[in-house]
Design an enzyme around this catalytic site. Sequence first.
Site, PDB file in Angstrom:
ATOM      1  N   LYS A 191     -51.111   1.224   4.943  1.00  0.00           N
ATOM      2  CA  LYS A 191     -52.294   2.000   5.351  1.00  0.00           C
ATOM      3  C   LYS A 191     -53.574   1.264   4.984  1.00  0.00           C
ATOM      4  O   LYS A 191     -54.482   1.140   5.800  1.00  0.00           O
ATOM      5  CB  LYS A 191     -52.213   3.368   4.657  1.00  0.00           C
ATOM      6  N   SER A 192     -53.654   0.759   3.755  1.00  0.00           N
ATOM      7  CA  SER A 192     -54.882   0.075   3.318  1.00  0.00           C
ATOM      8  C   SER A 192     -55.177  -1.130   4.210  1.00  0.00           C
ATOM      9  O   SER A 192     -56.319  -1.369   4.597  1.00  0.00           O
ATOM     10  CB  SER A 192     -54.731  -0.425   1.875  1.00  0.00           C
TER      11      SER A 192
ATOM     12  N   GLY B 294     -60.802   8.966   2.687  1.00  0.00           N
ATOM     13  CA  GLY B 294     -61.815   8.413   1.796  1.00  0.00           C
ATOM     14  C   GLY B 294     -62.039   6.937   2.085  1.00  0.00           C
ATOM     15  O   GLY B 294     -63.169   6.440   2.022  1.00  0.00           O
TER      16      GLY B 294
ATOM     17  N   SER C  39     -62.222   0.237  -8.438  1.00  0.00           N
ATOM     18  CA  SER C  39     -61.962   0.929  -7.175  1.00  0.00           C
ATOM     19  C   SER C  39     -62.062  -0.027  -5.998  1.00  0.00           C
ATOM     20  O   SER C  39     -63.110  -0.622  -5.750  1.00  0.00           O
ATOM     21  CB  SER C  39     -62.960   2.078  -6.993  1.00  0.00           C
TER      22      SER C  39
ATOM     23  N   GLN D 221     -61.994   0.845  -2.945  1.00  0.00           N
ATOM     24  CA  GLN D 221     -62.851   1.422  -1.897  1.00  0.00           C
ATOM     25  C   GLN D 221     -64.312   1.065  -2.161  1.00  0.00           C
ATOM     26  O   GLN D 221     -65.046   0.694  -1.244  1.00  0.00           O
ATOM     27  CB  GLN D 221     -62.661   2.940  -1.834  1.00  0.00           C
TER      28      GLN D 221
ATOM     29  N   ASP E  37     -52.033   5.367  -6.580  1.00  0.00           N
ATOM     30  CA  ASP E  37     -51.523   6.321  -5.589  1.00  0.00           C
ATOM     31  C   ASP E  37     -50.080   6.740  -5.874  1.00  0.00           C
ATOM     32  O   ASP E  37     -49.559   7.666  -5.245  1.00  0.00           O
ATOM     33  CB  ASP E  37     -51.615   5.723  -4.180  1.00  0.00           C
TER      34      ASP E  37
ATOM     35  N   LYS F 145     -59.033  12.415  -6.033  1.00  0.00           N
ATOM     36  CA  LYS F 145     -58.275  11.982  -4.851  1.00  0.00           C
ATOM     37  C   LYS F 145     -58.205  13.140  -3.845  1.00  0.00           C
ATOM     38  O   LYS F 145     -58.984  14.082  -3.929  1.00  0.00           O
ATOM     39  CB  LYS F 145     -56.887  11.507  -5.269  1.00  0.00           C
TER      40      LYS F 145
ATOM     41  N   ARG G 127     -55.261  15.398  -8.534  1.00  0.00           N
ATOM     42  CA  ARG G 127     -53.824  15.108  -8.678  1.00  0.00           C
ATOM     43  C   ARG G 127     -53.294  15.308 -10.087  1.00  0.00           C
ATOM     44  O   ARG G 127     -52.082  15.390 -10.260  1.00  0.00           O
ATOM     45  CB  ARG G 127     -53.507  13.689  -8.168  1.00  0.00           C
TER      46      ARG G 127
ATOM     47  N   ARG H  48     -49.720  12.788  -0.539  1.00  0.00           N
ATOM     48  CA  ARG H  48     -48.863  12.191  -1.580  1.00  0.00           C
ATOM     49  C   ARG H  48     -48.207  13.263  -2.443  1.00  0.00           C
ATOM     50  O   ARG H  48     -47.091  13.074  -2.936  1.00  0.00           O
ATOM     51  CB  ARG H  48     -49.655  11.199  -2.426  1.00  0.00           C
TER      52      ARG H  48
HETATM   53  C1  S3P Z   1     -57.520   2.580  -1.323  1.00  0.00           C
HETATM   54  C2  S3P Z   1     -57.915   2.487  -2.613  1.00  0.00           C
HETATM   55  C3  S3P Z   1     -57.565   3.465  -3.646  1.00  0.00           C
HETATM   56  C4  S3P Z   1     -56.477   4.408  -3.212  1.00  0.00           C
HETATM   57  C5  S3P Z   1     -56.642   4.861  -1.789  1.00  0.00           C
HETATM   58  C6  S3P Z   1     -56.683   3.672  -0.844  1.00  0.00           C
HETATM   59  C7  S3P Z   1     -57.948   1.532  -0.373  1.00  0.00           C
HETATM   60  O1  S3P Z   1     -58.735   4.167  -3.973  1.00  0.00           O
HETATM   61  O2  S3P Z   1     -56.393   5.519  -4.050  1.00  0.00           O
HETATM   62  O3  S3P Z   1     -55.579   5.704  -1.410  1.00  0.00           O
HETATM   63  O4  S3P Z   1     -57.338   1.380   0.698  1.00  0.00           O
HETATM   64  O5  S3P Z   1     -58.906   0.832  -0.705  1.00  0.00           O
HETATM   65  P1  S3P Z   1     -59.695   3.612  -5.131  1.00  0.00           P
HETATM   66  O6  S3P Z   1     -59.606   2.144  -5.099  1.00  0.00           O
HETATM   67  O7  S3P Z   1     -61.055   4.088  -4.826  1.00  0.00           O
HETATM   68  O8  S3P Z   1     -59.107   4.158  -6.404  1.00  0.00           O
END
Ligand code: S3P
Length: 423
Positions: A21-22, A92, A163, A165, A310, A337, A341, A384
């Site tokens: 997914k990422s 997110g 993080s 993200q 995750d 999240k 969680r 999840r």
């Molecule tokens: C993700 C980063 C993670 C993860 C999310 C996907 C990504 O979040 O929890 O499900 O694809 O960059 P954080 O890095 O903000 O913790």
Amino acid sequence: MQKRIQKAFSLKGEIIIPPDKSISHRAIICASLAKGNSIIKNFSTGKDPHSTLNICKNLGVEIEFKTNSELIIKSCGTFNQYSSALDCGNSGTTMRLMAGVLAGQNFNSVLIGDKSLSQRPMKRIIKPLSMMGAKIETNEFKAPLKITGTNLQPINYISELSSAQVKSCVLLAGLNIEGKTTFTEPYVSRNHTEILLKHMGANISTSNTSVSIEKSELSPIDINIFGDISSAAYFIAAGLIVPDSEIILKNVGLNPTRTGILTIAEKMGANIEIIDKKEILGEVVGDLKIKYSELQGTIIEGEIIPQLIDEIPIIAVLATQAKGTTIIKDAQDLRNKESDRISTVVTELKKLGANIQETPDGMIIEGKTELIGNCEIETYHDHRLAMSMFVAGLLCKKEILINGFEWVDISFPEFEKLFETLA
Ligand code: S3P
């Protein structure tokens, strides 16, 4: 949708793990920013990456589906203003990464999300983006994000959070700015953005927990996305705790910033073999052989947390079947999240009969406990949690009923069908 789960007696077979997914999010964003034609094979069928894809389409990128998972992206390397709000759904990753891309455009945009996403904290990206000069209006740092596109300046940002993200948001903003943008985090979070941008020709470099980027033109890509270790995690856990199981998981991404679950499972005494390891576009990929194992409790804290963030809900399930105490610490960001969680995992596992306590930054689990079931489980709009409780249900003495099981489609629509092939 309600789902009934009954005790499983042995899981045997081989599964090809669906696409990451990422990486799907990043591939579609970066291909959209690259002038020319890109090909993405094995794009995730999850709703979250499709939210990102639809936003790129709305911003004027031509995206053609050759099959339901193979895409051709034809881009002139720039985005156009969209007349309406851009919908990130439950994702997110979509909202935080796209905010980085959109803040420096010469047009305005609005990012919106569903009820769960609209409650999640956005200050973590608004803070660095504002330091770069971005103009983002919100109500108490929550979505909708009203972005007035403007010229940004480079920054040297020291993040309190590890993080991916936030890091990716800053890097994607930095990609379009003259000068060097640097992001430093306490521990290294998943580094797929860095690997992909480098592969596409970006001027990007890493040193310890820092990444620096300068304005770059991206070249188009041809990428075949491999399996998501976060999806494999449910099969890894089920194979380890359902007696007499043996499962082979094929084509699993084994990037060291994501393999915390393997490190911890091995520390707990798990019988996991990695076979046929190879490298694809700078990422490690391999097959896993999982066998039922007698597990011991352990401590999970510090640097490894971003490597398994995750997977904590399913690790909690694993810990109910491990002898002794498992302590999970330093994971306070789990409260931000898709659901809180820490609270939701503890509440729902307690219903099944687990001996589990909430702490401010994690949980403490005593095992091994026989899970009883005979109850209804809630999923709190959290994919999840739904999948973790499904696996817990396979161990329960009596049937359980999971409400809101459709949330699984956010990341893993194939989840149940693949489990059925193992029964
Ligand atoms: C993700 C980063 C993670 C993860 C999310 C996907 C990504 O979040 O929890 O499900 O694809 O960059 P954080 O890095 O903000 O913790």
